[in-house]
Design an enzyme around this catalytic site. Structure first.
Site, PDB file in Angstrom:
ATOM      1  N   HIS A  68      13.228   3.399   9.445  1.00  0.00           N
ATOM      2  CA  HIS A  68      12.062   2.651   9.890  1.00  0.00           C
ATOM      3  C   HIS A  68      10.927   3.572  10.347  1.00  0.00           C
ATOM      4  O   HIS A  68       9.756   3.224  10.212  1.00  0.00           O
ATOM      5  CB  HIS A  68      12.440   1.688  11.024  1.00  0.00           C
ATOM      6  CG  HIS A  68      13.124   0.443  10.552  1.00  0.00           C
ATOM      7  ND1 HIS A  68      14.403   0.446  10.058  1.00  0.00           N
ATOM      8  CD2 HIS A  68      12.698  -0.842  10.491  1.00  0.00           C
ATOM      9  CE1 HIS A  68      14.751  -0.780   9.721  1.00  0.00           C
ATOM     10  NE2 HIS A  68      13.727  -1.590   9.971  1.00  0.00           N
ATOM     11  N   LEU A 117      -8.937 -11.308   5.638  1.00  0.00           N
ATOM     12  CA  LEU A 117      -9.311 -10.090   4.941  1.00  0.00           C
ATOM     13  C   LEU A 117     -10.818 -10.105   4.702  1.00  0.00           C
ATOM     14  O   LEU A 117     -11.355 -11.125   4.244  1.00  0.00           O
ATOM     15  CB  LEU A 117      -8.582 -10.001   3.604  1.00  0.00           C
ATOM     16  CG  LEU A 117      -8.875  -8.732   2.812  1.00  0.00           C
ATOM     17  CD1 LEU A 117      -8.126  -7.551   3.399  1.00  0.00           C
ATOM     18  CD2 LEU A 117      -8.525  -8.916   1.345  1.00  0.00           C
ATOM     19  N   ARG A 155      16.005   5.659   3.565  1.00  0.00           N
ATOM     20  CA  ARG A 155      15.578   4.507   4.360  1.00  0.00           C
ATOM     21  C   ARG A 155      15.656   4.793   5.861  1.00  0.00           C
ATOM     22  O   ARG A 155      16.727   5.089   6.393  1.00  0.00           O
ATOM     23  CB  ARG A 155      16.430   3.279   4.021  1.00  0.00           C
ATOM     24  CG  ARG A 155      15.916   1.995   4.670  1.00  0.00           C
ATOM     25  CD  ARG A 155      16.802   0.801   4.304  1.00  0.00           C
ATOM     26  NE  ARG A 155      16.199  -0.445   4.726  1.00  0.00           N
ATOM     27  CZ  ARG A 155      16.265  -0.951   5.963  1.00  0.00           C
ATOM     28  NH1 ARG A 155      16.919  -0.281   6.904  1.00  0.00           N
ATOM     29  NH2 ARG A 155      15.678  -2.090   6.257  1.00  0.00           N
ATOM     30  N   GLU A 183      -8.286 -18.402   5.716  1.00  0.00           N
ATOM     31  CA  GLU A 183      -8.601 -18.026   4.336  1.00  0.00           C
ATOM     32  C   GLU A 183      -7.580 -18.674   3.420  1.00  0.00           C
ATOM     33  O   GLU A 183      -6.761 -19.484   3.872  1.00  0.00           O
ATOM     34  CB  GLU A 183      -8.592 -16.501   4.176  1.00  0.00           C
ATOM     35  CG  GLU A 183      -7.269 -15.856   4.571  1.00  0.00           C
ATOM     36  CD  GLU A 183      -7.334 -14.334   4.582  1.00  0.00           C
ATOM     37  OE1 GLU A 183      -8.328 -13.764   4.112  1.00  0.00           O
ATOM     38  OE2 GLU A 183      -6.361 -13.713   5.070  1.00  0.00           O
ATOM     39  N   TYR A 208      -3.150  -2.063  -0.636  1.00  0.00           N
ATOM     40  CA  TYR A 208      -3.657  -2.111  -2.009  1.00  0.00           C
ATOM     41  C   TYR A 208      -5.092  -2.596  -2.030  1.00  0.00           C
ATOM     42  O   TYR A 208      -5.628  -3.081  -1.034  1.00  0.00           O
ATOM     43  CB  TYR A 208      -2.791  -3.030  -2.871  1.00  0.00           C
ATOM     44  CG  TYR A 208      -2.990  -4.514  -2.625  1.00  0.00           C
ATOM     45  CD1 TYR A 208      -3.748  -5.286  -3.508  1.00  0.00           C
ATOM     46  CD2 TYR A 208      -2.436  -5.157  -1.524  1.00  0.00           C
ATOM     47  CE1 TYR A 208      -3.931  -6.648  -3.301  1.00  0.00           C
ATOM     48  CE2 TYR A 208      -2.610  -6.504  -1.316  1.00  0.00           C
ATOM     49  CZ  TYR A 208      -3.361  -7.250  -2.202  1.00  0.00           C
ATOM     50  OH  TYR A 208      -3.542  -8.588  -1.986  1.00  0.00           O
ATOM     51  N   ARG A 248     -12.771  -0.112   1.292  1.00  0.00           N
ATOM     52  CA  ARG A 248     -11.818  -1.005   1.968  1.00  0.00           C
ATOM     53  C   ARG A 248     -10.399  -0.483   1.816  1.00  0.00           C
ATOM     54  O   ARG A 248      -9.591  -0.552   2.757  1.00  0.00           O
ATOM     55  CB  ARG A 248     -11.939  -2.418   1.413  1.00  0.00           C
ATOM     56  CG  ARG A 248     -11.053  -3.424   2.135  1.00  0.00           C
ATOM     57  CD  ARG A 248     -11.271  -4.844   1.663  1.00  0.00           C
ATOM     58  NE  ARG A 248     -10.890  -5.022   0.252  1.00  0.00           N
ATOM     59  CZ  ARG A 248     -10.953  -6.191  -0.391  1.00  0.00           C
ATOM     60  NH1 ARG A 248     -11.377  -7.275   0.249  1.00  0.00           N
ATOM     61  NH2 ARG A 248     -10.600  -6.289  -1.652  1.00  0.00           N
ATOM     62  N   LYS A 256      -5.210  -4.985   4.068  1.00  0.00           N
ATOM     63  CA  LYS A 256      -4.743  -5.499   2.771  1.00  0.00           C
ATOM     64  C   LYS A 256      -3.383  -4.884   2.447  1.00  0.00           C
ATOM     65  O   LYS A 256      -3.247  -3.998   1.594  1.00  0.00           O
ATOM     66  CB  LYS A 256      -5.774  -5.197   1.691  1.00  0.00           C
ATOM     67  CG  LYS A 256      -5.692  -6.092   0.457  1.00  0.00           C
ATOM     68  CD  LYS A 256      -6.909  -5.885  -0.421  1.00  0.00           C
ATOM     69  CE  LYS A 256      -6.842  -6.686  -1.710  1.00  0.00           C
ATOM     70  NZ  LYS A 256      -6.895  -8.138  -1.509  1.00  0.00           N
TER      71      LYS A 256
END
Length: 279
Positions: free
Chosen positions: A102, A200, A100, A176, A33, A52, A143
């Site tokens: 993996h 990040l 579902r 951070e 995101y 980014r 992110k």
């Protein structure tokens, strides 16, 4: 509209939006995101955020369903639909949909967008911090949507009456915050953690560094420790939602307050930059 959501071309108020159960975000949090502020219907630093965003997707081999130009157009169209132009503009892409499993699904990802009213803090009021060991994985430069450690840390900060949590790794290296970057002023220069895989690369961090160079304030992108944090002349916290905050307390101990002139110079310059870009 007061709030607005988007999912693969469908629009609606956030509480009306429905997401398919087979979106991989439901099973694995499999996505990335980005987000930033809008003021006066102008999205701040949009190119930097989108760059980014696409980089995060690329690092996880997620196929974007739109181009950068198309995403910019969608975001601006959505901002224009809102009752206010002062917004938090959030967007994410998940790997796709499927039963579902993996192993990765094939094809383009699913694009989500969320808009809600929000204001940028002017940074004039101090914040309080706590420190917590950084137990996240080793890909913090991406992110991703896997934010449980940050959510837990934010809740612990809230319970302690603080606004943010500062993460540190074994040996005391500061990385951070739970949802911000943290920097210090030491000997009149800005010291900020390097953009390796432990932090990040914040957009607000980049603006802070550029502003320091513009104001001829030395910058050192080097690791620093908890000891440095507590002894710092000033402690600065930056994020896309809060461009320049400062801390006056960490773990119940007073910090900073030793170079207020430099701090105020930076705070004012960063806010002026934001106001000018979104006037």
């Amino acid at each position: 509209m007061k709030t607005l959501g988007y999912y693969n071309g469908r629009y609606g108020e956030l509480d009306e939006m429905m997401i398919p159960m087979n979106d991989r975000v439901c099973w694995f949090g499999d996505g990335v995101y980005d987000a930033g502020p809008s003021r006066n219907y102008k999205i701040f630093a949009l190119d930097e955020h989108i760059d980014r965003f696409f980089n995060s997707a690329g690092l996880l081999d997620i196929k974007m369903p739109v181009t950068k130009a198309e995403l910019k157009e969608i975001l601006q169209e959505m901002v224009n639909k809102m009752d206010t132009g002062n917004l938090f503009v959030y967007y994410q892409v998940t790997r796709g949909s499927g039963i579902r499993n993996h192993a990765f699904t094939e094809g383009a990802g699913n694009l989500w967008i969320m808009l809600k009213p929000a204001e940028i803090s002017d940074g004039t009021q101090p914040i309080r911090l706590i420190t917590l060991e950084d137990t996240r994985f080793l890909h913090c430069n991406i992110k991703t949507l896997n934010l449980i450690p940050s959510c837990v840390a934010t809740e612990k900060a809230k319970q302690a009456g603080c606004q943010e949590a500062v993460f540190y790794r074994p040996g005391g290296r500061v990385t951070e915050c739970a949802h911000s970057n943290v920097h210090i002023i030491k000997d009149g220069k800005l010291v900020t953690a390097p953009t390796d895989n432990l932090i990040l690369p914040g957009i607000a961090r980049a603006h802070l560094i550029r502003m320091c160079k513009k104001l001829e304030i030395p910058v050192s992108e080097t690791p620093y420790t908890l000891e440095d944090l507590f002894a710092a002349e000033e402690v600065i916290v930056t994020s896309s939602s809060n461009l320049c905050l400062y801390a006056n307390e960490i773990d119940g101990k007073p910090v900073g307050g030793k170079n207020p002139e430099l701090l105020e110079k930076l705070r004012k310059a960063l806010l002026d930059e934001f106001y000018e870009a979104t006037k």
